[in-house]
Design an enzyme around this catalytic site. Structure first.
Site, PDB file in Angstrom:
ATOM      1  N   TRP A 360       3.517 -12.679  -0.658  1.00 26.38           N
ATOM      2  CA  TRP A 360       4.737 -12.696   0.161  1.00 26.38           C
ATOM      3  C   TRP A 360       4.390 -12.779   1.643  1.00 26.38           C
ATOM      4  O   TRP A 360       5.244 -13.047   2.479  1.00 26.38           O
ATOM      5  CB  TRP A 360       5.602 -11.453  -0.118  1.00 26.38           C
ATOM      6  CG  TRP A 360       5.080 -10.154   0.477  1.00 26.38           C
ATOM      7  CD1 TRP A 360       3.856  -9.614   0.308  1.00 26.38           C
ATOM      8  CD2 TRP A 360       5.803  -9.263   1.347  1.00 26.38           C
ATOM      9  NE1 TRP A 360       3.754  -8.425   1.000  1.00 26.38           N
ATOM     10  CE2 TRP A 360       4.932  -8.184   1.645  1.00 26.38           C
ATOM     11  CE3 TRP A 360       7.080  -9.258   1.896  1.00 26.38           C
ATOM     12  CZ2 TRP A 360       5.317  -7.118   2.464  1.00 26.38           C
ATOM     13  CZ3 TRP A 360       7.445  -8.197   2.713  1.00 26.38           C
ATOM     14  CH2 TRP A 360       6.574  -7.147   2.997  1.00 26.38           C
ATOM     15  N   ASP A 361       3.102 -12.598   1.960  1.00 25.13           N
ATOM     16  CA  ASP A 361       2.633 -12.693   3.341  1.00 25.13           C
ATOM     17  C   ASP A 361       3.129 -13.987   4.002  1.00 25.13           C
ATOM     18  O   ASP A 361       3.445 -14.016   5.190  1.00 25.13           O
ATOM     19  CB  ASP A 361       1.094 -12.719   3.395  1.00 25.13           C
ATOM     20  CG  ASP A 361       0.447 -11.517   2.732  1.00 25.13           C
ATOM     21  OD1 ASP A 361       1.061 -10.950   1.815  1.00 25.13           O
ATOM     22  OD2 ASP A 361      -0.678 -11.169   3.117  1.00 25.13           O
ATOM     23  N   GLU A 490       3.005   0.416  -0.477  1.00 27.95           N
ATOM     24  CA  GLU A 490       2.367   0.545  -1.794  1.00 27.95           C
ATOM     25  C   GLU A 490       1.838   1.958  -2.032  1.00 27.95           C
ATOM     26  O   GLU A 490       1.214   2.209  -3.054  1.00 27.95           O
ATOM     27  CB  GLU A 490       1.248  -0.490  -1.917  1.00 27.95           C
ATOM     28  CG  GLU A 490       1.801  -1.907  -1.988  1.00 27.95           C
ATOM     29  CD  GLU A 490       0.731  -2.991  -1.992  1.00 27.95           C
ATOM     30  OE1 GLU A 490      -0.407  -2.692  -1.564  1.00 27.95           O
ATOM     31  OE2 GLU A 490       1.041  -4.130  -2.390  1.00 27.95           O
ATOM     32  N   LYS A 602       2.071   3.183   3.941  1.00 30.04           N
ATOM     33  CA  LYS A 602       0.990   2.213   4.174  1.00 30.04           C
ATOM     34  C   LYS A 602       1.380   1.179   5.231  1.00 30.04           C
ATOM     35  O   LYS A 602       0.586   0.812   6.093  1.00 30.04           O
ATOM     36  CB  LYS A 602       0.664   1.508   2.855  1.00 30.04           C
ATOM     37  CG  LYS A 602      -0.447   0.499   2.945  1.00 30.04           C
ATOM     38  CD  LYS A 602      -0.678  -0.184   1.597  1.00 30.04           C
ATOM     39  CE  LYS A 602      -1.817  -1.183   1.678  1.00 30.04           C
ATOM     40  NZ  LYS A 602      -1.923  -1.997   0.472  1.00 30.04           N
ATOM     41  N   GLN A 603       2.582   0.664   5.129  1.00 27.63           N
ATOM     42  CA  GLN A 603       2.996  -0.408   6.041  1.00 27.63           C
ATOM     43  C   GLN A 603       4.506  -0.391   6.175  1.00 27.63           C
ATOM     44  O   GLN A 603       5.187   0.260   5.375  1.00 27.63           O
ATOM     45  CB  GLN A 603       2.515  -1.760   5.521  1.00 27.63           C
ATOM     46  CG  GLN A 603       3.180  -2.204   4.229  1.00 27.63           C
ATOM     47  CD  GLN A 603       2.376  -3.263   3.504  1.00 27.63           C
ATOM     48  OE1 GLN A 603       1.504  -2.941   2.711  1.00 27.63           O
ATOM     49  NE2 GLN A 603       2.668  -4.526   3.758  1.00 27.63           N
TER      50      GLN A 603
HETATM   51  C1  BGC Z   1      -0.407  -5.384   1.315  1.00 23.60           C
HETATM   52  C2  BGC Z   1       0.543  -6.416   0.750  1.00 23.60           C
HETATM   53  C3  BGC Z   1      -0.042  -7.789   0.996  1.00 23.60           C
HETATM   54  C4  BGC Z   1      -1.466  -7.896   0.465  1.00 23.60           C
HETATM   55  C5  BGC Z   1      -2.125  -9.205   0.825  1.00 23.60           C
HETATM   56  C6  BGC Z   1      -1.792  -5.561   0.696  1.00 23.60           C
HETATM   57  O1  BGC Z   1      -2.684  -4.643   1.253  1.00 23.60           O
HETATM   58  O2  BGC Z   1       0.040  -4.082   1.037  1.00 23.60           O
HETATM   59  O3  BGC Z   1       1.804  -6.294   1.367  1.00 23.60           O
HETATM   60  O4  BGC Z   1       0.768  -8.741   0.403  1.00 23.60           O
HETATM   61  O5  BGC Z   1      -2.259  -6.863   1.012  1.00 23.60           O
HETATM   62  O6  BGC Z   1      -2.225  -9.359   2.207  1.00 23.60           O
END
Ligand code: BGC
Length: 780
Positions: A360-361, A490, A602-603
């Site tokens: 989804w990035d 996550e 986490k984000q």
């Molecule tokens: C992130 C995801 C991301 C993936 C690839 C993960 O660490 O939590 O949101 O899609 O990395 O960049």
């Protein structure tokens, strides 16, 4: 952290040879042209630690899944970007002794990535164990205008004394992927050929039958007296998946022998398999005919064009300048938008991690960069990629038991899911929201509403169908819920009513209905065609309206925030600043169980939603949520800081915005997370670009106007960036509180600068002053 690389505005420079850094440098100094990518492995043999990586975009391998506890719905394979033909190899022998940097005394070593011109060079002097001293000067690039061509100029000088040299340029497809699940080799040889003037290998993948043919030709030159006899003996070698030529000659003391290697790498993705060998030969011979210097000139021109349209100039901070250019450079190296079957892996072409697959990035972080810095077909092709995968996304939903609708994969190469951790594969369904949002973002930015009738609405309708079936109505709460998900954070799994997921689902339903209405007026035929094709009924659209109106979007009135998920406030809430630093990063120091029970994020999660749907929330709402969530966010995904930087900038928290920007801008250059050897964080580089342009620049698109609210971080003398917008090309320069915008493009720009609406015609410029932001800086 020890700063290692030299600071320079246009170059990344490594001085001195540090074997412990080799793999990190191999990532950082990678080159690519959207069609192929090459880690900065040395041309000559190297017995020290190294991750070999030559990648052809879209050539992947379905590596059989390896998992502890199989769960129904898991994909059978994980698609991996393939380490392909090593086309850079040139072995060197001096007086019968192999040249290998890890066994030499290295007297001088410089490696330079020239971002302005798109080349990688190396200059070194080394003493071999047997005592011979040599100098190597090499320059290589993968051509932007001639995408299949990679070329190398490799000059060897025998220092002090004459030497017997053997140079062996070769092609080697007998290569492995380090991340192979079962230590298998993925390539089978088809044919190979070596003659005095060329070498060639042709290989096929063991599954899927991707074929690659590489053809190499070369030239040799020597400095010195033109009349001097220059005697070269050529020996050819070939074996399964390998072909090379050994050139033996005598070099006089201080004489330089230069080998020019031209390689064409072609694949069955673009050509019929039985034409590959001829095609590769034709292209390599054409490159030879053009010659190294002409190819280099063409490379310089192609990069000059990219920089002309999308450079960012930071005065007063060379480190920041270098960093932002590095990010822009890597993004252009990864995706050029010429092929709608390709996408952007989180590590681009700089390593194997994340399998080179699409996440989804792309929609959430990368799209804005390409929207602003490249022609609109580039971003459009990122959307078409998903359109073409719609059928697979429907199959994916069906596989998980849904009777209709589309669930796009979290990780994919060809549209099929290839990730196999239940909390991500099955639960991170929020990716569907980002895919809908990207359609909105693209149409808002470009004004290309024809896209909606042709492709966009069909995708939106199938996404809406998925949400319709995925929600659960709660009589008790009188609302629709989405149960058992993982949000962007996550660090919490299987939660109910993740605000972000629910919000984006409700928004998707609403936007789909809005688009349906718009099409009814503007493109009724297109709407009718899609509705008939997919059998859309008003029962469905009525239901979508109901779900979107009554989706559970939990708030806590006392705290004035949106709830990340139902149980979030039952957790112990303690800011990250109260943790002893030894616990960080949590993902390396805490058990997973402890992470899941904690409040640490986490984000960006709720804040990701406030960023996407920023025009629907007032500043105070954003402020309350930012003030609550940011202090408990550990930013352990490199995708996190950018969203925080943008929101902080909007809130007037300028110091915080700058702090967040710094966390990713030099992430790979300074190996901040100690993981750059796996590859660069390419998708987060797009986030860094967003931090500058949408954060410091305050760029938004509202109602067909480009809105700018720029400021420049206090430590910078000025900030300039370029963005394209609907045929206008704007050069924005921010210096102190003054911003000047020049329209260098052919079309007039509908611009709002610091709340003032301006129609800026081609060639015109305008300036505006930023109101002082009383007491806001750093007020977190
Ligand atoms: C992130 C995801 C991301 C993936 C690839 C993960 O660490 O939590 O949101 O899609 O990395 O960049």
């Amino acid at each position: 952290m020890k700063p290692y690389l030299k600071v320079n505005e246009w170059r990344i420079i490594e001085e001195g040879f540090d074997p412990a850094r080799t793999e990190v440098s191999e990532s950082v100094f990678s080159i690519g042209n959207g069609y192929m990518g090459q880690r900065a492995n040395f041309e000559e043999q190297y017995s020290g630690p190294s991750l070999q990586g030559s990648y052809m975009a879209g050539v992947y391998y379905p590596d059989k899944t390896r998992v502890g506890w199989w769960k129904n719905g898991y994909p059978e394979y994980f698609a991996k970007v393939l380490n392909s033909v090593n086309w850079i190899g040139i072995d060197v022998e001096v007086n019968g002794e192999a040249f290998d940097l890890s066994t030499c005394e290295v007297e001088h070593f410089t490696r330079t990535l020239n971002m302005k011109e798109g080349t990688l060079s190396r200059s070194l002097t080394a003493k071999l164990p047997g005592g011979a001293r040599i100098r190597i000067e090499s320059l290589r690039f993968v051509s932007v205008p001639f995408k299949e061509i990679g070329t190398i100029r490799y000059a060897v000088t025998a220092l002090d004394a004459p030497a017997q040299l053997k140079l062996t340029p070769y092609l080697d497809a007998d290569v492995v992927n380090k991340d192979s699940n079962y230590e298998e080799k993925f390539w089978d040889g088809v044919s190979q050929d070596a003659a005095v003037d060329h070498a060639r290998v042709e290989v096929r993948t063991k599954k899927l039958d991707f074929r690659v043919a590489s053809h190499m030709v070369y030239e040799l030159a020597a400095t010195g007296d033109e009349d001097q006899e220059f005697h070269v003996e050529a020996d050819t070698h070939k074996r399964d998946k390998f072909a090379g030529i050994t050139l033996s000659l005598r070099a006089e003391a201080d004489q330089t022998i230069t080998l020019y290697k031209y390689v064409a790498n072609v694949t069955s993705r673009d050509h019929e398999p039985d034409t590959l060998v001829d095609k590769a030969r034709e292209l390599a011979e054409d490159a030879l005919e053009r010659g190294f210097d002409a190819l280099l000139d063409a490379q310089r021109e192609a990069w000059a064009e990219k920089w002309r349209d999308g450079d960012i100039v930071i005065e007063g901070d060379e480190k920041a300048q270098q960093a932002i250019r590095f990010n822009i450079f890597q993004l252009h190296q990864t995706y050029t938008g010429e092929d709608d079957r390709l996408n952007i892996g989180p590590k681009g072409f700089t390593g194997e991690k994340y399998g080179g697959s699409t996440y989804w990035d792309t929609e959430a972080y990368c799209l804005p960069f390409y929207l602003s810095t490249a022609d609109s077909h580039v971003a459009r092709n990122l959307l078409i990629y998903r359109y073409k995968h719609l059928q697979k996304a429907k199959e994916n939903a069906a596989k998980l038991g849904f009777t209709k609708g589309a669930l796009y994969p979290m990780v994919t190469m060809n549209g099929e899911e290839c990730h196999n951790e239940w909390e991500i594969t099955f639960e991170e369904i929020h990716r569907n929201g980002a895919i809908a949002y990207a359609i909105y973002n693209y149409v808002e930015y470009t004004g290309d509403s024809a896209y909606l009738g042709e492709y966009g609405f069909e995708v939106l309708a199938e996404l809406s169908r998925f949400w319709e079936e995925r929600v659960t109505y709660s009589e008790r709460r009188g609302a629709y819920q989405i149960l058992g998900v993982t949000g962007p954070n996550e660090y919490e799994n299987n939660v109910n009513n993740n605000w972000y997921t629910n919000r984006m689902a409700a928004w998707t339903l609403e936007y789909t209905l809005q688009v349906a209405n718009q099409l009814k007026n503007e493109q009724p035929e297109a709407l009718k065609a899609v509705a008939e094709r997919i059998g859309l009924t008003t029962t469905e659209t009525d239901k979508w309206a109901d779900i979107s109106a009554r989706m559970l979007l939990a708030e806590d009135e006392e705290a004035g925030i949106f709830l990340q998920q139902d149980g979030f406030l039952d957790k112990e809430i303690l800011p990250v600043s109260h943790l002893d630093q030894v616990h960080l990063p949590l993902n390396q120091n805490w058990s997973w169980d402890r992470i899941l029970r904690s409040c640490y994020i986490k984000q960006a999660d709720v804040l990701q939603g406030l960023f996407f749907l920023g025009d629907r929330y007032d500043l105070e709402t954003k402020r309350r949520n930012f003030d609550f969530y940011e202090p408990i966010t550990v930013h352990e995904s490199s995708l996190s800081p950018c969203v925080h930087a943008i929101l902080a900038a909007e809130l007037g928290y300028t110091d915080k915005a700058y702090e967040m920007y710094l966390r990713t801008s030099r992430l790979d250059l300074d190996n901040y997370n100690n993981d750059t050897e796996d590859g660069c964080h390419t998708t987060s580089m797009a986030g860094t670009w967003m931090s500058v342009v949408q954060g410091f620049g305050g760029l938004r698109v509202r109602g067909g106007r480009l809105v700018l609210n720029p400021f420049s971080p206090a430590s910078w003398t000025s900030l300039s960036f370029k963005v394209g917008f609907r045929g206008a090309r704007l050069q924005v320069k921010v210096s102190g509180n003054t911003t000047t915008v020049v329209n260098e493009g052919p079309e007039t720009a509908a611009l709002t600068l610091y709340d003032r609406e301006i129609e800026l015609a081609s060639g015109e410029s305008v300036s505006g002053e930023r109101e002082p932001q009383a007491g806001a800086a750093g007020a977190v």
